[in-house]
Scaffold this motif. Structure first.
Motif, PDB file in Angstrom:
ATOM      1  N   ALA A  46      31.601   8.498   5.354  1.00  0.00           N
ATOM      2  CA  ALA A  46      32.349   9.347   4.429  1.00  0.00           C
ATOM      3  C   ALA A  46      31.636   9.290   3.084  1.00  0.00           C
TER       4      ALA A  46
ATOM      5  N   THR B 216      31.575  11.817   0.509  1.00  0.00           N
ATOM      6  CA  THR B 216      31.928  12.843  -0.469  1.00  0.00           C
ATOM      7  C   THR B 216      32.038  12.212  -1.858  1.00  0.00           C
TER       8      THR B 216
ATOM      9  N   ASN C 251      37.396  10.429   0.926  1.00  0.00           N
ATOM     10  CA  ASN C 251      36.696   9.453   1.766  1.00  0.00           C
ATOM     11  C   ASN C 251      37.678   8.535   2.483  1.00  0.00           C
TER      12      ASN C 251
ATOM     13  N   SER D 284      38.120   8.474   6.539  1.00  0.00           N
ATOM     14  CA  SER D 284      37.968   7.199   7.251  1.00  0.00           C
ATOM     15  C   SER D 284      39.179   6.907   8.122  1.00  0.00           C
TER      16      SER D 284
ATOM     17  N   ALA E 273      32.297   4.093   4.086  1.00  0.00           N
ATOM     18  CA  ALA E 273      32.825   5.034   3.096  1.00  0.00           C
ATOM     19  C   ALA E 273      32.289   4.714   1.717  1.00  0.00           C
TER      20      ALA E 273
END
Length: 218
Positions: free
Chosen positions: A71, A73, A79, A83, A97
């Motif tokens: 993740a 972003t 995120n 997740s 993440a």
């Protein structure tokens, strides 16, 4: 390994390029078509338009087949949701993440489905090692336009090259050592430099693959 990367920004793109160059099957998900278009042709990856914080989008991206979700972003809340969905809804075995705001770091744990929390300042190679669980050789990137690969390998107690001068290691053709990192400090790769456990070597090659380079030292 099948990998799904949520976020096609700088970090997501770099992670995708590294993992694709290492022979993994990569899917990149992002709600911005322009970002996805910018990745097209740079490396082998399936590009999926959509918001990965939605279960339906993850399902369309076939996240259930992924061994790893990253993740990546720029929004911590996204995120975390990405997740949680990947871990709880689809049973992904490993989820990494990105933590954009250090104040939110305490949230990034197993309660939100996060196996590896990665601070935004973490070097790319460390992110890849932690996310994939790799501990020896990690392909950092492949400069496709020049046909050059950059590979990192670490000397361990069991490595056949431990205790040998660097010059005694027979490297694959078209390969050279760029630097040796010892105790966190780069060291000139002199032929008489004795390799020690813990040394990290960065090599450049236009012909040899990751496994060939790994075999030369291990």
């Amino acid at each position: 390994m099948n990998v799904l990367i949520a976020g096609a920004g700088r970090l997501g793109a770099e992670v995708a390029q590294v993992l694709s160059a290492s022979g993994n099957t990569v899917t990149v998900v992002d709600p911005d078509q322009m970002r996805l278009d910018a990745l097209r042709g740079r490396f082998a990856a399936r590009l999926v338009l959509g918001d990965a914080s939605e279960a339906a989008v993850q399902a369309r991206a076939e996240v259930a087949h992924a061994a790893l979700v990253v993740a990546a972003t720029g929004q911590d809340e996204d995120n975390l949701v990405i997740s949680l969905i990947a871990k709880r809804r689809f049973g992904v075995s490993r989820v990494a993440a990105r933590v954009n705001d250090d104040e939110n770091a305490w949230l990034f744990d197993h309660h939100w489905g996060v196996d590896v929390a990665v601070p935004a300042a973490t070097p790319l190679v460390s992110l890849i090692e932690e996310a994939t669980g790799a501990t020896d050789t990690v392909a950092l990137m492949r400069l496709s336009s020049a046909g050059v690969g950059i590979v990192e390998t670490t000397i361990t107690e069991e490595s056949s090259s431990a205790g040998l001068p660097l010059g005694d290691v027979e490297l694959p053709g078209g390969t050279m050592v760029a630097t040796v990192v010892r105790a966190g400090q780069p060291t000139a790769p002199r032929p008489d430099l004795i390799l020690r456990p813990g040394d990290e070597l960065l090599l450049v090659s236009h012909a040899a693959g990751e496994q060939e380079i790994h075999s030369a030292f291990q």
